[in-house]
Design a protein around this motif. Structure first.
Motif, PDB file in Angstrom:
ATOM      1  N   GLU A  10      46.291  38.043  64.309  1.00 36.65           N
ATOM      2  CA  GLU A  10      45.160  37.452  63.605  1.00 36.65           C
ATOM      3  C   GLU A  10      45.383  35.946  63.539  1.00 36.65           C
ATOM      4  OE1 GLU A  10      44.669  38.875  59.601  1.00 36.65           O
ATOM      5  OE2 GLU A  10      43.287  37.236  59.144  1.00 36.65           O
ATOM      6  N   LEU A  11      44.310  35.193  63.676  1.00 32.71           N
ATOM      7  CA  LEU A  11      44.455  33.735  63.661  1.00 32.71           C
ATOM      8  C   LEU A  11      43.840  33.156  62.395  1.00 32.71           C
ATOM      9  CD1 LEU A  11      43.484  33.103  67.386  1.00 32.71           C
ATOM     10  CD2 LEU A  11      45.778  33.013  66.414  1.00 32.71           C
ATOM     11  N   ALA A  12      44.528  32.199  61.819  1.00 29.83           N
ATOM     12  CA  ALA A  12      44.006  31.526  60.630  1.00 29.83           C
ATOM     13  C   ALA A  12      42.728  30.774  61.002  1.00 29.83           C
ATOM     14  CB  ALA A  12      45.052  30.556  60.091  1.00 29.83           C
ATOM     15  N   GLU A  15      42.750  27.679  63.291  1.00 30.21           N
ATOM     16  CA  GLU A  15      43.174  27.734  64.703  1.00 30.21           C
ATOM     17  C   GLU A  15      41.953  27.884  65.617  1.00 30.21           C
ATOM     18  OE1 GLU A  15      46.326  27.108  65.244  1.00 30.21           O
ATOM     19  OE2 GLU A  15      46.702  27.175  63.097  1.00 30.21           O
TER      20      GLU A  15
ATOM     21  N   ILE B 199      54.950  27.219  64.106  1.00 27.94           N
ATOM     22  CA  ILE B 199      54.055  28.374  64.220  1.00 27.94           C
ATOM     23  C   ILE B 199      54.473  29.353  63.139  1.00 27.94           C
ATOM     24  CG2 ILE B 199      53.272  30.261  65.668  1.00 27.94           C
ATOM     25  CD1 ILE B 199      53.569  28.477  68.062  1.00 27.94           C
ATOM     26  N   ILE B 419      48.568  34.280  62.231  1.00 33.75           N
ATOM     27  CA  ILE B 419      49.204  33.071  62.752  1.00 33.75           C
ATOM     28  C   ILE B 419      48.489  31.809  62.267  1.00 33.75           C
ATOM     29  CG2 ILE B 419      49.680  31.785  64.887  1.00 33.75           C
ATOM     30  CD1 ILE B 419      51.488  34.136  64.665  1.00 33.75           C
ATOM     31  N   ALA B 420      49.291  30.823  61.876  1.00 29.05           N
ATOM     32  CA  ALA B 420      48.775  29.467  61.609  1.00 29.05           C
ATOM     33  C   ALA B 420      49.775  28.498  62.231  1.00 29.05           C
ATOM     34  CB  ALA B 420      48.640  29.232  60.113  1.00 29.05           C
ATOM     35  N   SER B 421      49.371  27.255  62.435  1.00 31.04           N
ATOM     36  CA  SER B 421      50.279  26.313  63.087  1.00 31.04           C
ATOM     37  C   SER B 421      49.928  24.880  62.712  1.00 31.04           C
ATOM     38  CB  SER B 421      50.190  26.467  64.607  1.00 31.04           C
ATOM     39  OG  SER B 421      48.981  25.905  65.070  1.00 31.04           O
TER      40      SER B 421
END
Lengths: 236, 424
Positions: A10-12, A15, B199, B419-421
């Motif tokens: 899953e992407l924040a 992103e 990441i 995910i965050a980055s």
């Protein structure tokens, strides 16, 4: 919420593409918001410009080696032997030995500086005597003992301190005493060379204040505040 | 530091000033993302109060003739806005000499610590105390709770919080450290300057614990096993020396085994690893290797022997009397040759941060970041709070092969990852 079709994560909302594989986020049901909350801002500190000390040391070495090589080459080309160029070579080598520790380390201290200075100084003085007037014989009776005396005194203080024979505030006191003895030794050697007798003349004016300063140093050290200040800078 | 004029660096801290300017790994970050916006003025007040309570964090690093030492920093400490590339190596004169910096974004309070000052556990106490103090100032009362690492900002400083616990607990007179050969290390295109990428993968504690239980290992062992397996796979893919061992350095909190209230460094490393020269490894084999290695080495006796091996050189007069410049040169050489060369990555798990309800309701997420270095370009740091495990992978190289395979592996094991980055 959007998922990377490639990685399955899953992407924040911040992103726009998957940080893991670079796949762009395309989610018609939930378009990327215009100003999503960013975990890290775009602002940044300036990039660090680091000084490469080894590189500077290498450049410094080349800067000294180059004129040395040119002098040696010119001297040999015109006179067929090495004469005056040896002074230049010796002096430049000595300068390198004196300054190299400063370039190779961040902060120079006594011992790493003292040993190269002693050895290079001895070498250069011998070279000067050898090239100018070997018959005058000032290197063995005067120059060498002076340099060796300096080295021995410095080493003695260091060894005594390292073996804990002297400790704490006795160490700076010992350094002051060593400085006084150095002056006395210089005086003695000069008098011996000139008048061929053992006699202390001017060095009393150095030796006595040195001893007094050593005593004063120990007395000052009895003060708590001063002792704390000195201790924190010299703790081992 | 208001209570003592100066103090010595603890046993582990001595290496960090030597590496301070050149490596990220001397820094680590702990941050709390709040559910409410951060008010910089209140945060500055909270920072001042926290430093009054924990004065040994308000110090600067000084050079003595023989050792570095800390002394009270006379300058006022200031908070700063956060940046995209945190954990910049320490520069002389920066932050007025402070060895930590408090940074903020709209909802996040972050503290970057120089490792000579404290370890993850000490840092987490500082962060929690700071956040609690901030919330109190913002009229969201949080009761002090020392059992959860939330100290009372108005209480007196406790000297036990700054003891050098290594010296107190190291009891062996003869101990030796096993020598380790050079380990495999990932390579790639280095990012410029102090830049690196972060990441961050967050996942439910329950899902991760379930997978760990199914494999009969702990959560730390599972994450270290996954990381080791993926580094091993990247090594075997080609282009690298395929016989070099793959080892991961896992910091161990010594307070678990040796009672101490210290907030200074009190940790050691376990170094589980595999030898690819012995043959091909499966994921389960690697997991079992990590599990049994950790069981064998992470115990009171073994850790004490390791601790004694660290403390012994400090008691040697020859070493103590050597000038700092000589010590620095030797330590730099030894660390390059046998320190960071002996492991492929560092994976630090700060564990579950249990927060009391009056604090937990204001905290959305805790993050823990470990600075990577050129030799170990990818490092991992883990912390869990409010039912979420957050794994932050920091990397000095552009390629994200390791991070991708690491998180994909967790997804394949059935753990949902978000995910965050800092790349966007």
């Amino acid at each position: 919420m959007s998922y990377c079709v490639n990685c399955g994560v899953e992407l924040a909302p911040s992103e726009k593409q998957c940080p893991l594989c670079g796949t762009e986020v395309i989610n018609p049901a939930q378009p990327v918001p215009e100003n999503p909350w960013q975990p890290y801002p775009h602002r940044d500190d300036p990039v660090i410009a680091q000084i490469n000390r080894r590189f500077i040391a290498a450049m410094f070495t080349i800067a000294l080696a180059f004129p040395m090589a040119i002098c040696l080459a010119i001297d040999y080309t015109y006179s067929g032997q090495f004469s005056w160029s040896l002074y230049v070579a010796g002096a430049l080598t000595m300068i390198w030995c004196w300054l190299a520790p400063g370039f190779l380390s961040k902060k120079t201290r006594f011992l790493p500086v003292m040993l190269p200075i002693s050895c290079s100084l001895l070498g250069f003085l011998y070279l000067v005597e050898y090239l100018t007037a070997p018959a005058a014989r000032w290197f063995v009776p005067l120059a060498m003992p002076l340099v060796l005396l300096l080295t021995v005194l410095a080493s003695t203080v260091t060894i005594l301190a390292r073996r804990a024979i002297i400790r704490g505030f006795a160490i700076p006191a010992a350094i002051l005493v060593a400085a006084g003895l150095m002056a006395a030794g210089t005086d003695l050697l000069i008098t011996l060379l000139r008048e061929e007798r053992w006699l202390l003349t001017w060095s009393w004016f150095v030796l006595l204040p040195s001893l007094a300063a050593a005593a004063i140093f120990l007395l000052i050290a009895r003060r708590q505040k001063v002792r704390t200040e000195i201790l924190k800078r010299l703790h081992i | 530091m208001r209570h003592e004029a100066w103090y010595r660096l603890d046993n582990v801290a001595k290496i960090y000033p030597v590496l301070a300017r050149s490596r990220h790994l001397t820094m680590f970050r702990l941050s709390a993302t709040l559910t409410i916006p951060v008010d910089p003025d209140l945060l500055q007040q909270a920072f001042d109060q926290t430093l009054d309570r924990l004065p040994f964090f308000a110090v600067r690093l000084r050079r003595g003739l023989f050792w570095y030492y800390f002394e009270a920093n006379p300058h006022p400490a200031r908070i700063e806005p956060d940046v995209r590339q945190p954990l910049r190596p320490l520069l002389p004169g920066e932050h007025d000499g402070y060895l930590l910096s408090v940074r903020y974004t709209d909802r996040r309070i972050a503290v970057d610590f120089f490792h000579a000052l404290t370890d993850g556990t000490g840092g987490s106490v500082f962060l929690k105390t700071l956040v609690a103090c901030y919330l109190n100032l913002a009229c969201h009362p949080v009761q002090p709770d020392p059992t959860h690492g939330i100290l009372d900002c108005h209480a007196e400083f406790d000297p036990a919080e700054m003891e050098d616990a290594y010296k107190r607990h190291a009891r062996f007179h003869k101990a030796h450290r096993p020598s380790l050969s050079r380990a495999f290390q990932l390579q790639g295109t280095l990012k410029p300057g102090h830049h690196f990428q972060i990441i961050s993968g967050s996942m439910p504690v329950e899902a991760l614990s379930h997978v760990a239980r199914a494999h009969k290992v702990s959560v730390t062992e599972l994450l270290v096993g996954v990381a080791m397996f993926q580094i091993y796979r990247l090594q075997q893919k080609g282009g690298f020396k395929i016989d070099a061992p793959v080892r991961i350095s896992v910091p161990i909190n010594m307070r678990r085994f040796f009672p101490s209230q210290t907030l200074r460094n009190f940790f050691l490393y376990a170094m589980p690893g595999i030898e690819p020269a012995y043959g091909d490894y499966t994921f389960n084999e690697i997991l079992q290797t990590v599990h049994h290695f950790m069981r064998y080495t992470v115990n009171e006796k073994y850790l004490n022997a390791m601790m004694a091996a660290n403390v012994m050189p400090e008691n040697n007069w020859l070493i103590r009397m050597s000038p700092l410049i000589l010590k620095n040169a030797i330590m730099r050489l030894v660390y390059s040759a046998s320190g960071e060369a002996s492991f492929s990555a560092t994976f630090s798990n700060l564990g579950v941060q249990n927060l009391p309800p009056d604090l937990a309701k204001w905290i959305e997420q805790l993050d823990f970041l470990l600075g990577p270095s050129r030799c170990t370009p990818v490092n991992g740091a883990v912390v869990s709070c409010n039912g979420q495990v957050v794994v932050n992978l920091t990397s000095t190289i552009v390629e994200t092969d390791f991070e991708r395979e690491f998180f994909r592996h967790l997804v394949r094991l059935g753990v949902p990852v978000r995910i965050a980055s800092n790349l966007n």
